[in-house]
Enzyme design. Structure first.
Site, PDB file in Angstrom:
ATOM      1  N   ARG A   1       0.851  -1.183   0.000  1.00 16.93           N
ATOM      2  CA  ARG A   1       0.000   0.000   0.000  1.00 16.93           C
ATOM      3  C   ARG A   1       0.889   1.235   0.000  1.00 16.93           C
ATOM      4  O   ARG A   1       2.073   1.167   0.314  1.00 16.93           O
ATOM      5  CB  ARG A   1      -0.921   0.006   1.220  1.00 16.93           C
ATOM      6  CG  ARG A   1      -1.949  -1.116   1.232  1.00 16.93           C
ATOM      7  CD  ARG A   1      -2.828  -1.033   2.463  1.00 16.93           C
ATOM      8  NE  ARG A   1      -3.877  -2.035   2.460  1.00 16.93           N
ATOM      9  CZ  ARG A   1      -4.779  -2.164   3.412  1.00 16.93           C
ATOM     10  NH1 ARG A   1      -4.756  -1.333   4.444  1.00 16.93           N
ATOM     11  NH2 ARG A   1      -5.707  -3.102   3.335  1.00 16.93           N
ATOM     12  N   HIS A   2       0.289   2.379  -0.316  1.00 15.27           N
ATOM     13  CA  HIS A   2       1.059   3.614  -0.346  1.00 15.27           C
ATOM     14  C   HIS A   2       1.487   4.020   1.062  1.00 15.27           C
ATOM     15  O   HIS A   2       0.738   3.834   2.030  1.00 15.27           O
ATOM     16  CB  HIS A   2       0.244   4.740  -0.990  1.00 15.27           C
ATOM     17  CG  HIS A   2      -0.026   4.525  -2.451  1.00 15.27           C
ATOM     18  ND1 HIS A   2       0.985   4.504  -3.395  1.00 15.27           N
ATOM     19  CD2 HIS A   2      -1.176   4.312  -3.132  1.00 15.27           C
ATOM     20  CE1 HIS A   2       0.452   4.291  -4.588  1.00 15.27           C
ATOM     21  NE2 HIS A   2      -0.848   4.165  -4.453  1.00 15.27           N
ATOM     22  N   GLU A   3       2.683   4.576   1.145  1.00 19.50           N
ATOM     23  CA  GLU A   3       3.180   5.073   2.422  1.00 19.50           C
ATOM     24  C   GLU A   3       2.258   6.176   2.933  1.00 19.50           C
ATOM     25  O   GLU A   3       1.727   6.971   2.170  1.00 19.50           O
ATOM     26  CB  GLU A   3       4.607   5.606   2.256  1.00 19.50           C
ATOM     27  CG  GLU A   3       5.266   6.044   3.544  1.00 19.50           C
ATOM     28  CD  GLU A   3       5.421   4.902   4.522  1.00 19.50           C
ATOM     29  OE1 GLU A   3       4.610   4.856   5.477  1.00 19.50           O
ATOM     30  OE2 GLU A   3       6.321   4.063   4.353  1.00 19.50           O
TER      31      GLU A   3
ATOM     32  N   ASP B   1       4.513   2.723  -4.099  1.00 23.93           N
ATOM     33  CA  ASP B   1       4.933   4.078  -4.472  1.00 23.93           C
ATOM     34  C   ASP B   1       5.886   4.098  -5.658  1.00 23.93           C
ATOM     35  O   ASP B   1       6.220   5.177  -6.169  1.00 23.93           O
ATOM     36  CB  ASP B   1       5.607   4.763  -3.278  1.00 23.93           C
ATOM     37  CG  ASP B   1       4.665   4.935  -2.105  1.00 23.93           C
ATOM     38  OD1 ASP B   1       3.484   5.218  -2.349  1.00 23.93           O
ATOM     39  OD2 ASP B   1       5.107   4.773  -0.952  1.00 23.93           O
TER      40      ASP B   1
END
Length: 648
Positions: A281-283, A292
């Site tokens: 998942r995105h930071e 990312d």
């Protein structure tokens, strides 16, 4: 209704579908086709196995209602005062503690009071225990809890003194939630190994002759037993089908499509959920995860393709004005398609302007493509065959010939720096780059994104940008913020322009593999050095941290550094040494728009999603997401075989 809509769209003139008559598959291609089908079947069949393995250690747990990435913590208090339990993620930079709950005082000596809490297991957390009512800190305990584990935190006086001791005890071991990843890796690695061995065997002369003899016998039998086997009909010899097709006059680099395919496949996988693992998942704010990486790489390789495409079209005799019209029209199409697929309620009727999100991935691609293609049309040269090579400045020819475009990009970057660090934002410090929420000790809770967030809210309105940004996960930010917003679009242009530079290197040093790879590596080293200076080699303490939400300058230089290095590796193995054909990533790379739009539109449909037996299992989510991604790879392979490519 979705099917009727899809049928109407297939007749729309916005896109062009190129199709040619399908040729009969050769034996290696049939082998690859079968292997791809087997991969899907195996992925589906091992779902129960991975689920059983990942939950086998859970049978002895008392509490079965824990969700993914959760553990049970029982705090036992032997003190004669209430204890307030608070927590903070170690990934949360300069954050306030969040209260977990209150544990009453012990009713009598030797009889502790206990309260159970559910804690997160994604990252290490720091527990803080304070006494009431004086709010005195008793102790802090850093600990990384394991998924579905049971833990006890004992709070007591040490040897009847005033010193408080806090210790964590593991009551029930956690499960290993990463086993499904290992199983999936072994399955796909095994399929890759079987594919490599199969290709090597099919390349042997002995195997070729056996397959040819079997194929000839089968063809002869078929002709004898059919009406086509009459003596009056001429039969084309089977050997004509195994001759290689004539080479195309314009050599296409498979490494570029492979690079694009890798970016796209990983993008589809993480968009589908990535097994609900945090690193897919995105930071939340500063830093990088796997999710990312892929979008900037896609923008980068788009810039590379722009350089090669415009050069080819100019050499073919097209005028710059005609190309400009095509660029504008294609950008407009990308933007419109992006608006539709990012607002999925279009299936329920007309889009409502009240909550219509305007920025998005395809919109960002449309903007970057428009700007970089226009810049290249301004400076591109159709014929690069004869250029001065003996001058002292010839090593920098791929840059100096296009200095007006470089000046434009540098000017855009100056605008980004000025707006980011000098634009006054109401009730926020000038130059703020933080997430807001509980970050920065909660002083700037409504300042998420600083100038970038303010510009989006001012230009587009709060209801027309992303409502649930990743900053909510750790920093508990409540302000809407769009990672594909207006200000970050400037740096996406820089990313695409660096990809354009990679294309210029390929054009200027065509067939000089060593020169191409050495320049790629020099660019990677140069951009990596810039990133090291901007970030001070840290996550949060640099001048400009690496941040995907902001599309910060250091984020672009870091990801461009990775892109140049990765492109060197793929270029060397695919186009120079030809050790790897680029499969299976090559096929979605050839049909990138179709795969991206398709995975967004059909995300909620079978076989890309189905009702899971246990929605709180990493194994089931990972299986579903891998099957969905593999389906799109398989679809792109079938379309490639049928010569169907969706072009805009």
């Amino acid at each position: 209704m979705a099917k009727r809509k899809q049928k109407r769209n297939s007749k729309n003139t916005v896109v062009g579908v190129k199709q040619s008559r399908q040729k009969e598959m050769t034996q290696p291609e049939k082998y690859m086709f079968s292997l791809a089908a087997i991969a899907l079947v195996v992925a589906v069949c091992v779902a129960p196995l991975t689920a059983e393995i990942s939950t086998s250690g859970f049978s002895h747990h008392k509490h079965r209602d824990l969700k993914m990435d959760e553990a049970l913590l029982t705090v036992s208090n032997e003190l004669d005062t209430e204890v307030v339990v608070s927590w903070m993620s170690e990934r949360c930079y300069q954050c306030l503690y969040q209260q977990l709950g209150v544990v009453p005082a012990a009713p009598s000596p030797g009889q502790p009071s206990s309260v159970a809490f559910v804690v997160s297991t994604q990252h290490e957390i720091k527990l803080q225990l304070n006494s009431t009512p004086v709010n005195l800190e008793l102790c802090t305990v850093p600990f990384h809890f394991g998924e579905h584990g049971n833990y006890s935190l004992w709070v007591k006086n040490l040897n009847d003194s005033s010193v408080v001791n806090c210790s964590v005890v593991t009551d029930a071991d956690p499960v290993n939630s990463y086993i499904p990843i290992l199983v999936a890796f072994l399955i796909f690695a095994g399929l890759a190994l079987v594919s490599a061995i199969g290709r090597r065997l099919l390349g042997l002369d002995v195997v070729k002759s056996i397959l040819l003899r079997i194929g000839s016998n089968m063809e002869t039998e078929r002709l004898i037993n059919s009406e086509l086997g009459s003596p009056s009909r001429t039969v084309t010899p089977l050997t004509d089908n195994i001759l290689p097709p004539p080479s195309s006059p314009s050599k296409r680099l498979r490494s570029l499509d492979t690079f694009r395919g890798i970016s796209l496949v990983v993008m589809v996988f993480v968009n589908y959920g990535g097994g609900r693992y945090w690193f897919f998942r995105h930071e939340s704010w500063n830093g990088l995860t796997v999710a990312d990486l892929v979008f900037p790489w896609f923008v980068f390789i788009m810039g590379t393709s722009i350089a090669l495409s415009i050069n080819s079209l100019l050499r073919a005799g097209l005028t710059r004005w005609s190309l400009l019209r095509k660029v504008v029209w294609r950008s407009l199409q990308l933007f419109i398609i992006g608006v539709f697929i990012i607002n999925p309620n279009y299936c329920q009727g007309p889009l409502s302007w009240d909550n219509l999100r305007i920025p998005g991935v395809l919109q960002r691609l449309a903007w970057s493509y428009l700007v970089v293609a226009c810049l290249d049309l301004l400076v591109a040269r159709g014929h690069l065959d004869i250029l001065t090579q003996g001058a002292w400045w010839s090593p920098g020819l791929d840059i100096l010939l296009y200095w007006p475009a470089w000046l434009c990009v540098l000017f855009l970057e100056i605008i980004w720096l000025y707006l980011t660090f000098q634009l006054p934002v109401p009730d926020c410090p000038t130059g703020y780059l933080g997430p807001g929420g509980i970050g920065d000790m909660g002083l700037y809770a409504n300042c998420t994104g600083g100038a970038a967030g303010f510009i989006d809210r001012w230009l587009l309105g709060e209801k027309h940008i992303y409502q649930t940004p990743s900053s909510r996960v750790i920093y508990a930010a409540r302000m809407p913020y769009d990672p594909e917003g207006v200000l970050g679009s400037i740096n996406s242009v820089l990313m695409a322009f660096l990809g354009l530079q990679a294309g210029k290197i390929i054009l200027h040093y065509r067939d000089f593999h060593r020169s191409i790879m050495s320049r790629f590596l020099i660019w990677g080293l140069f951009l990596g050095a810039i990133s090291a200076v901007l970030t001070k080699c840290s996550t949060d303490q640099g001048f400009i941290p690496v941040n995907k939400n902001l599309w910060s300058l250091s984020y672009v230089t870091t990801l461009a550094c990775f892109a140049f290095v990765l492109l060197v590796m793929i270029y060397y193995t695919v186009d120079v040494k030809k050790w790897w054909s680029g499969a299976p990533f090559y096929y979605p790379g050839m049909n990138s728009i179709l795969v991206y739009v398709g995975h967004e539109v059909f995300e909620e449909y079978f076989p890309f999603r189905w009702r899971m037996a246990n929605s709180q299992s990493h194994a089931e989510h990972l299986t579903q997401n891998l099957v969905a991604t593999s389906c799109w790879v398989f679809i792109s392979y079938v379309l490639y075989r049928k010569k169907i490519f969706w072009k805009i």
